[in-house]
Scaffold this motif. Structure first.
Motif, PDB file in Angstrom:
ATOM      1  N   GLY A  14       0.795  -1.319   0.050  1.00 37.03           N
ATOM      2  CA  GLY A  14      -0.204   0.019   0.099  1.00 37.03           C
ATOM      3  C   GLY A  14       0.789   1.219   0.077  1.00 37.03           C
ATOM      4  N   LYS A  15       2.121   1.163  -0.489  1.00 33.60           N
ATOM      5  CA  LYS A  15       2.947   2.426  -0.336  1.00 33.60           C
ATOM      6  C   LYS A  15       2.416   3.351  -1.287  1.00 33.60           C
ATOM      7  CE  LYS A  15       6.383  -0.042  -2.012  1.00 33.60           C
ATOM      8  NZ  LYS A  15       5.939  -1.226  -1.708  1.00 33.60           N
ATOM      9  N   THR A  16       2.256   2.891  -2.344  1.00 33.20           N
ATOM     10  CA  THR A  16       1.711   4.076  -3.636  1.00 33.20           C
ATOM     11  C   THR A  16       0.444   4.587  -3.395  1.00 33.20           C
ATOM     12  OG1 THR A  16       3.033   2.785  -5.032  1.00 33.20           O
ATOM     13  CG2 THR A  16       1.456   4.245  -6.231  1.00 33.20           C
ATOM     14  N   THR A  17      -0.584   3.773  -2.649  1.00 34.59           N
ATOM     15  CA  THR A  17      -1.705   4.270  -2.305  1.00 34.59           C
ATOM     16  C   THR A  17      -1.505   5.257  -1.189  1.00 34.59           C
ATOM     17  OG1 THR A  17      -2.758   2.166  -2.874  1.00 34.59           O
ATOM     18  CG2 THR A  17      -3.865   3.694  -1.466  1.00 34.59           C
ATOM     19  N   LEU A  38       9.310   6.887  -7.856  1.00 34.63           N
ATOM     20  CA  LEU A  38      10.682   6.238  -8.064  1.00 34.63           C
ATOM     21  C   LEU A  38      10.502   4.764  -8.400  1.00 34.63           C
ATOM     22  CD1 LEU A  38      13.488   7.541  -8.050  1.00 34.63           C
ATOM     23  CD2 LEU A  38      13.535   6.735  -5.646  1.00 34.63           C
ATOM     24  N   ASP A  39       9.435   4.295  -9.013  1.00 34.25           N
ATOM     25  CA  ASP A  39       9.182   3.093  -8.935  1.00 34.25           C
ATOM     26  C   ASP A  39       8.970   2.724 -10.838  1.00 34.25           C
ATOM     27  OD1 ASP A  39       8.249   0.267  -9.441  1.00 34.25           O
ATOM     28  OD2 ASP A  39       6.747   0.547  -7.769  1.00 34.25           O
ATOM     29  N   PRO A  40       9.786   1.779 -11.210  1.00 29.27           N
ATOM     30  CA  PRO A  40       9.501   1.786 -12.696  1.00 29.27           C
ATOM     31  C   PRO A  40       8.041   1.289 -13.237  1.00 29.27           C
ATOM     32  CG  PRO A  40      11.563   0.669 -12.056  1.00 29.27           C
ATOM     33  CD  PRO A  40      10.884   1.147 -10.671  1.00 29.27           C
ATOM     34  N   GLY A  42       5.650   2.950 -12.205  1.00 27.34           N
ATOM     35  CA  GLY A  42       4.889   4.103 -12.335  1.00 27.34           C
ATOM     36  C   GLY A  42       3.276   3.987 -12.087  1.00 27.34           C
ATOM     37  N   ASN A  43       3.306   3.108 -11.068  1.00 29.15           N
ATOM     38  CA  ASN A  43       1.738   3.336 -10.568  1.00 29.15           C
ATOM     39  C   ASN A  43       1.390   4.745  -9.952  1.00 29.15           C
ATOM     40  OD1 ASN A  43       2.661  -0.002  -9.098  1.00 29.15           O
ATOM     41  ND2 ASN A  43       1.462   0.586 -10.952  1.00 29.15           N
ATOM     42  N   LEU A  44       2.187   5.405  -9.405  1.00 32.66           N
ATOM     43  CA  LEU A  44       2.012   6.525  -8.843  1.00 32.66           C
ATOM     44  C   LEU A  44       1.520   7.724  -9.782  1.00 32.66           C
ATOM     45  CD1 LEU A  44       1.636   8.390  -5.996  1.00 32.66           C
ATOM     46  CD2 LEU A  44       3.944   9.022  -6.478  1.00 32.66           C
ATOM     47  N   ILE A 116       8.270  10.550  -1.572  1.00 31.49           N
ATOM     48  CA  ILE A 116       8.666   9.862  -2.615  1.00 31.49           C
ATOM     49  C   ILE A 116       8.381   8.496  -2.443  1.00 31.49           C
ATOM     50  CG2 ILE A 116      11.004   8.841  -3.510  1.00 31.49           C
ATOM     51  CD1 ILE A 116      12.546  11.264  -1.956  1.00 31.49           C
ATOM     52  N   ASP A 117       7.565   7.939  -3.449  1.00 35.05           N
ATOM     53  CA  ASP A 117       7.315   6.432  -3.627  1.00 35.05           C
ATOM     54  C   ASP A 117       8.260   5.541  -4.302  1.00 35.05           C
ATOM     55  OD1 ASP A 117       5.473   4.358  -3.610  1.00 35.05           O
ATOM     56  OD2 ASP A 117       4.513   4.781  -5.513  1.00 35.05           O
ATOM     57  N   CYS A 118       8.850   4.708  -3.247  1.00 39.13           N
ATOM     58  CA  CYS A 118       9.918   3.730  -3.432  1.00 39.13           C
ATOM     59  C   CYS A 118       9.410   2.525  -4.260  1.00 39.13           C
ATOM     60  CB  CYS A 118      10.366   3.314  -2.281  1.00 39.13           C
ATOM     61  SG  CYS A 118      11.480   4.668  -1.546  1.00 39.13           S
TER      62      CYS A 118
HETATM   63 MG   LIG Z   1       3.928   1.116  -5.512  1.00 38.97          MG
END
Ligand SMILES: [Mg+2]
Ligand SMILES: Nc1ncnc2c1ncn2[C@@H]1O[C@H](COP(=O)(O)OP(=O)(O)OP(=O)(O)O)[C@@H](O)[C@H]1O
Length: 263
Positions: A14-17, A38-40, A42-44, A116-118
């Motif tokens: 649930g990081k991106t959320t 910062l995640d390939p 690209g969810n965010l 920053i979304d890892c």
């Molecule tokens: Mg994510």
């Protein structure tokens, strides 16, 4: 100004959320928020509705092909699969752990909060986030193994602190996607509390299909299900308290009490 890296050892916690929803909440209380994908995966960037063809992206910034300011599209620096390649390239460079920090340094004065979304790995991208940030926020899914995952993430935080970022602070850990009616989730909460004390946020984020639905419909959870979004409002309050941002907390409490968030 606070730069916060949101990370977890595992995927799907649930990081991106969390980054998406906190970005939304903090903007509604008039903070200037920069969200960094910062995640390939690209969810965010998807969640925040960035045009998938938008360039430059964070990959171009890390590769030195673009100025950070040029990569901000509507308050977010997006990512796409090109970031995987940029990460590989970065691996061979001097100062590879410092690249994001240097890039964000130019932008920081324009924002109150940078989130920053890892990616779901404790590799070079996450290390870059931990070097660029003043705070690390861990997301842990409510599972028996969450304790272990938090400990591994903490080791990486310690590593960043010992070597490249002595000022890095652990902002806390939030138990995410939890169903506190189950013994399973309550046990996860209790063991986190036992081990990490007040670093564990009091608020847990309830599990609900509404999060996936709202992402699919590109509607904020604040508007889609204000009753559930109260979890994130409480998380935001706990975080602002830990950050010492009291004025913002005041505005948050009016947002939470006064009005159902406007559509
Ligand atoms: Mg994510
Ligand atoms: N509180 C919640 N309850 C139920 N489902 C949730 C909740 N929060 C997020 N989800 C859903 O769980 C999935 C994973 O969430 P999210 O993408 O935020 O996790 P993540 O940690 O960023 O994943 P990754 O590690 O792949 O980047 C998504 O389908 C999302 O809609």
């Amino acid at each position: 100004m606070a730069t916060i890296a949101v990370l977890s050892q595992k995927g799907g916690t649930g990081k991106t959320t969390a980054v998406r929803t906190l970005t939304d909440i903090l903007r509604r209380i008039d903070l200037r928020v920069l969200a960094v994908d910062l995640d390939p995966q690209g969810n965010l960037s998807d969640y925040l509705d960035v045009d998938p063809d938008a360039t430059p992206t964070i990959a171009d910034v890390l590769a030195g092909r673009a100025k950070p300011a040029e990569a901000v599209h509507g308050g977010i620096i997006p990512a796409n699969l090109g970031l995987a390649e940029a990460e590989l390239m970065l691996g061979g460079k001097m100062g590879r752990e410092l690249t994001l920090k240097k890039a964000l340094r130019e932008l920081k004065q324009d924002y109150d909060v940078v989130l920053i979304d890892c990616p779901p790995a404790l590799g070079l991208l996450t290390v870059n986030a931990l070097v660029a940030a003043e705070y690390a926020l861990l997301s842990a899914e409510a599972q028996y193994f969450s304790l272990q995952g938090v400990e591994q993430a903490l080791e990486v935080i310690d590593l960043a602190r010992d070597s490249l970022n002595p000022d890095l602070q652990w902002l806390g850990v939030v138990l995410n996607i939890a169903d506190m009616r189950t013994r399973h989730s309550r046990e996860a909460f209790d063991s986190l509390r036992q081990h990490f004390g007040e670093k564990l946020l009091d608020t847990t984020i309830r599990a609900s299909i509404a999060y996936a639905e709202s992402a699919e419909r590109a509607v904020s959870i604040l508007d889609y299900r204000p009753d559930l979004a109260s979890d994130y409002l409480s998380v935001a309050d706990e975080l602002l308290r830990r950050l010492g941002m009291d004025q913002a907390r005041g505005r948050l409490s009016s947002l939470a009490n006064g009005s159902r968030p406007s559509v």
